[in-house]
Structure formats: structure tokens, C-alpha cells
Design an enzyme around this catalytic site. Structure first.
Site, PDB file in Angstrom:
ATOM      1  N   THR A  10     -16.754  -0.215   2.200  1.00  0.00           N
ATOM      2  CA  THR A  10     -15.342   0.047   2.522  1.00  0.00           C
ATOM      3  C   THR A  10     -15.159   1.566   2.615  1.00  0.00           C
ATOM      4  OG1 THR A  10     -14.514   0.415   0.288  1.00  0.00           O
ATOM      5  CG2 THR A  10     -14.680  -1.892   0.989  1.00  0.00           C
ATOM      6  N   ASP A  44       0.881  -1.185   0.000  1.00  0.00           N
ATOM      7  CA  ASP A  44       0.000   0.000   0.000  1.00  0.00           C
ATOM      8  C   ASP A  44       0.910   1.224   0.000  1.00  0.00           C
ATOM      9  OD1 ASP A  44      -2.247   1.958   0.690  1.00  0.00           O
ATOM     10  OD2 ASP A  44      -3.311   0.058   0.866  1.00  0.00           O
ATOM     11  N   TYR A  79     -13.025   7.463 -13.152  1.00  0.00           N
ATOM     12  CA  TYR A  79     -12.998   6.171 -12.461  1.00  0.00           C
ATOM     13  C   TYR A  79     -13.624   5.084 -13.351  1.00  0.00           C
ATOM     14  CZ  TYR A  79     -13.873   2.639  -8.853  1.00  0.00           C
ATOM     15  OH  TYR A  79     -13.909   1.475  -8.124  1.00  0.00           O
TER      16      TYR A  79
HETATM   17  N1  LIG Z   1     -15.862  -0.291  -2.481  1.00  0.00           N
HETATM   18  C1  LIG Z   1     -16.568  -0.378  -3.581  1.00  0.00           C
HETATM   19  O1  LIG Z   1     -17.777  -0.086  -3.592  1.00  0.00           O
HETATM   20  C2  LIG Z   1     -15.964  -0.883  -4.881  1.00  0.00           C
HETATM   21  C3  LIG Z   1     -16.826  -1.158  -5.954  1.00  0.00           C
HETATM   22  C4  LIG Z   1     -16.276  -1.603  -7.142  1.00  0.00           C
HETATM   23  C5  LIG Z   1     -14.912  -1.790  -7.271  1.00  0.00           C
HETATM   24  N2  LIG Z   1     -14.095  -1.524  -6.198  1.00  0.00           N
HETATM   25  C6  LIG Z   1     -12.668  -1.733  -6.403  1.00  0.00           C
HETATM   26  O2  LIG Z   1     -12.189  -2.640  -5.419  1.00  0.00           O
HETATM   27  C7  LIG Z   1     -10.830  -2.328  -5.110  1.00  0.00           C
HETATM   28  C8  LIG Z   1     -10.663  -2.147  -3.598  1.00  0.00           C
HETATM   29  O3  LIG Z   1     -11.459  -1.033  -3.216  1.00  0.00           O
HETATM   30  P1  LIG Z   1     -11.788  -0.680  -1.691  1.00  0.00           P
HETATM   31  O4  LIG Z   1     -13.227  -0.381  -1.644  1.00  0.00           O
HETATM   32  O5  LIG Z   1     -11.195  -1.711  -0.798  1.00  0.00           O
HETATM   33  O6  LIG Z   1     -10.999   0.709  -1.584  1.00  0.00           O
HETATM   34  P2  LIG Z   1     -10.287   1.423  -0.343  1.00  0.00           P
HETATM   35  O7  LIG Z   1     -10.293   2.871  -0.695  1.00  0.00           O
HETATM   36  O8  LIG Z   1     -10.893   0.987   0.940  1.00  0.00           O
HETATM   37  O9  LIG Z   1      -8.802   0.857  -0.426  1.00  0.00           O
HETATM   38  C9  LIG Z   1      -7.963   1.166  -1.506  1.00  0.00           C
HETATM   39  C10 LIG Z   1      -6.524   1.074  -1.035  1.00  0.00           C
HETATM   40  O10 LIG Z   1      -5.683   1.357  -2.158  1.00  0.00           O
HETATM   41  C11 LIG Z   1      -4.604   2.152  -1.693  1.00  0.00           C
HETATM   42  N3  LIG Z   1      -4.046   2.951  -2.788  1.00  0.00           N
HETATM   43  C12 LIG Z   1      -4.606   4.006  -3.407  1.00  0.00           C
HETATM   44  N4  LIG Z   1      -3.778   4.502  -4.329  1.00  0.00           N
HETATM   45  C13 LIG Z   1      -2.655   3.742  -4.290  1.00  0.00           C
HETATM   46  C14 LIG Z   1      -1.418   3.767  -4.989  1.00  0.00           C
HETATM   47  N5  LIG Z   1      -1.175   4.692  -5.947  1.00  0.00           N
HETATM   48  N6  LIG Z   1      -0.483   2.837  -4.700  1.00  0.00           N
HETATM   49  C15 LIG Z   1      -0.710   1.911  -3.735  1.00  0.00           C
HETATM   50  N7  LIG Z   1      -1.857   1.834  -3.026  1.00  0.00           N
HETATM   51  C16 LIG Z   1      -2.819   2.755  -3.303  1.00  0.00           C
HETATM   52  C17 LIG Z   1      -5.209   3.048  -0.618  1.00  0.00           C
HETATM   53  O11 LIG Z   1      -4.206   3.576   0.243  1.00  0.00           O
HETATM   54  C18 LIG Z   1      -6.162   2.076   0.078  1.00  0.00           C
HETATM   55  O12 LIG Z   1      -5.536   1.425   1.160  1.00  0.00           O
HETATM   56  C19 LIG Z   1     -10.482  -1.073  -5.912  1.00  0.00           C
HETATM   57  O13 LIG Z   1      -9.821  -1.464  -7.082  1.00  0.00           O
HETATM   58  C20 LIG Z   1     -11.838  -0.477  -6.228  1.00  0.00           C
HETATM   59  O14 LIG Z   1     -11.805   0.303  -7.393  1.00  0.00           O
HETATM   60  C21 LIG Z   1     -14.581  -1.075  -5.007  1.00  0.00           C
END
Ligand SMILES: NC(=O)c1ccc[n+]([C@@H]2O[C@H](COP(=O)([O-])OP(=O)(O)OC[C@H]3O[C@@H](n4cnc5c(N)ncnc54)[C@H](O)[C@@H]3O)[C@@H](O)[C@H]2O)c1
Length: 249
Positions: free
Chosen positions: A191, A35, A156
Site C-alpha cells: 500500500t 478519511d 509506530y
Molecule cells: N501497509 C502495511 O504494510 C501495514 C502493515 C501493518 C499494519 N498496517 C496497518 O493497516 C492499516 C491500513 O494501512 P495502509 O497500509 O492501508 O495505509 P495507507 O497509508 O495506505 O492508508 C492510511 C489512510 O489513513 C488515513 N489517515 C491518516 N491519518 C488519519 C487521520 N488522522 N484521520 C483520518 N484518516 C487518516 C490516510 O489519509 C490514508 O488514506 C493501518 O492501521 C496500518 O497501520 C499496514
């Protein structure tokens, strides 16, 4: 005896990535947890287990991705799989979205997915074994990240649509070398990424799900875990929707 598997998990400090790292550690895997801030990873996982290697890396940077993969090799000797969850959200309306923000979102979400897959695959190639999972989103189907239909988050949504093509391209290129590449496309998941969603928006999203609730992080993480397991050994190039049935509603 089967060797202990090593998995590189990105986004491990929060949400789905954090759930993945926990699940894998509980199941006895060696976990390279990536991360932006390794201390945040350590704090969020609350463990100093031998099987855990927390790493700070910005996945939009080629040298960071290479260094993370190299650290995995120096620590555990191999990378069996990648669960790449790290991403940056963007809900900016199309008319407010700047080129700078658009490019940054693509750099983290799309280029970052390519760079981490490339760095890991280079180490998987000589062993002719590996599985890589990238994260898309059902916002690609809806055309929005949760605002009024089609209005929110073009950066996005575009970044996550590109993942479906990237998965297919890498699956075709790496399949002959025994490396599978797949995607997970989560629906709205509880999340920190959706912390800014209004109560009204949250209710609308929930109303679209036949199961009547939003996903929990571990319900998405476990599908990633399945895709890197031997049970999924003939699945390649797929992006699996995990949204409680919302996409056909
Ligand atoms: N939560 C949702 O509703 C949802 C829906 C569809 C898809 N997603 C996808 O699921 C995945 C996980 O999402 P989440 O909800 O756990 O998000 P989150 O925001 O809780 O966690 C994302 C993590 O990625 C890290 N991060 C961000 N930019 C970074 C970088 N440049 N380098 C390294 N780390 C980095 C952040 O520090 C964070 O810890 C993502 O790819 C997101 O797009 C989430």
C-alpha cells in the site's frame, strides 16, 4: 429479509481501508467512508452510489469521530460495524524521534482507535449489536517497521502494540452488550504506507514470508470483512495475524 448492514470504514481513501470500502460496496453494504479528505475518498472509490457516504474526519479528534458516527446515523439510521484502518506511519530512529512526533503518532493510531470505537459503540449500545475491528501490525512482533531489526519506528510500533490491549479491554467492556471487538495484525502489505521502503528492505521483508510475497490490500481487508460478519460471531477480543506465515519464521 435481512436488513442491509451499515459499516463505518476509516482510512478509506487509500490502501487497506480503500480495499475494504470497495469489497463492502461490491457486496451490497452501506458504507460510511472516513478519511482526512472526503473528496479523496470519493475520487479513490470512483462511485457516487447511494450506499456510499464519504466523510472528512481526523480520527485523533474526538468531535470529528462523534460527527462521523452521527452522520452515519442520520444517513443510514444505524452502525452495524466499524473497520478502522486509518493510521499514520513513522519510521524515525529512536535517537531522532521527538516527543512531538511520538505523541502525534499515538494520538492518531491509538487514541484515534479508541475515539472511533467509542463514538460508534455509543450508537451500537441501544441495539445491543455491533462489531468493531481495529488495526494492529506485526511490527509489534518484529520490534521494527522495516529497518534493521529493532531500530525503526518506536512510535509506530508502540502505537500498534497498544491496540492489542485496547481490543481486549473494549471486548470485555462491550461483549455483554452484544458488541464484539477484534483486531487485525497485518504483515507488510503493498500500500502507499510502505512506498518509501527501499528495494533492499522490501526484498528482506519478502524473504521472511513463507508464501514468498508481500500481502495485497484486499487480502487484509477481507479478514476484517470476515471479523464483522456473522460467521465470526463467537470471536471476541482476538487480534488475528495476517502475514503469510512471516511471524514464526
Ligand atoms: N501497509 C502495511 O504494510 C501495514 C502493515 C501493518 C499494519 N498496517 C496497518 O493497516 C492499516 C491500513 O494501512 P495502509 O497500509 O492501508 O495505509 P495507507 O497509508 O495506505 O492508508 C492510511 C489512510 O489513513 C488515513 N489517515 C491518516 N491519518 C488519519 C487521520 N488522522 N484521520 C483520518 N484518516 C487518516 C490516510 O489519509 C490514508 O488514506 C493501518 O492501521 C496500518 O497501520 C499496514
Amino acid at each position: 429479509m435481512v436488513a442491509q448492514r451499515t459499516v463505518l470504514v476509516t482510512g478509506a481513501a487509500s490502501g487497506i481501508g480503500n480495499a475494504s470500502a470497495r469489497q463492502l460496496l461490491a457486496a451490497g453494504y452501506q458504507v460510511v467512508a472516513v478519511d482526512l479528505d472526503a473528496d479523496a475518498v470519493r475520487a479513490s472509490l470512483k462511485t457516487s452510489r447511494e450506499e456510499l457516504e464519504p466523510i472528512s474526519a481526523d480520527v485523533s479528534r474526538e468531535d470529528d469521530c462523534q460527527a462521523a458516527a452521527d452522520r452515519a446515523i442520520s444517513r443510514f439510521g444505524k452502525i452495524d460495524a466499524v473497520l478502522h484502518w486509518a493510521a499514520k506511519h513513522s519510521t524515525s530512529y529512536w535517537s531522532d524521534l521527538t516527543a512531538e512526533e511520538f505523541n502525534r503518532i499515538l494520538a492518531v493510531n491509538t487514541t484515534g482507535s479508541f475515539l472511533i470505537a467509542q463514538a460508534a459503540a455509543r450508537h451500537m449500545l441501544p441495539r445491543k449489536f455491533g462489531a468493531i475491528v481495529l488495526a494492529s501490525s506485526t511490527s509489534v512482533i518484529a520490534g521494527t517497521t522495516g529497518g534493521p531489526a529493532g531500530s525503526g519506528g518506536p512510535a509506530y510500533v508502540a502505537s500498534k502494540a497498544a491496540i492489542i490491549g485496547l481490543v481486549r479491554s473494549l471486548a470485555r467492556a462491550l461483549g455483554p452488550s452484544g458488541i464484539r471487538v477484534n483486531g487485525v495484525s497485518p504483515g507488510v502489505t503493498e500500500t502507499p504506507m510502505i512506498a518509501a521502503y527501499s528495494a533492499e528492505n522490501r526484498a528482506i521483508q519478502q524473504g521472511r514470508v513463507p508464501l514468498g510475497r508481500l500481502a495485497q490490500a484486499d487480502e487484509i481487508a477481507s479478514v476484517g470483512g470476515f471479523l464483522i460478519s456473522d460467521d465470526a460471531r463467537y470471536i471476541n477480543g482476538e487480534t488475528i495475524i495476517v502475514d503469510g506465515g512471516a511471524a514464526f519464521g
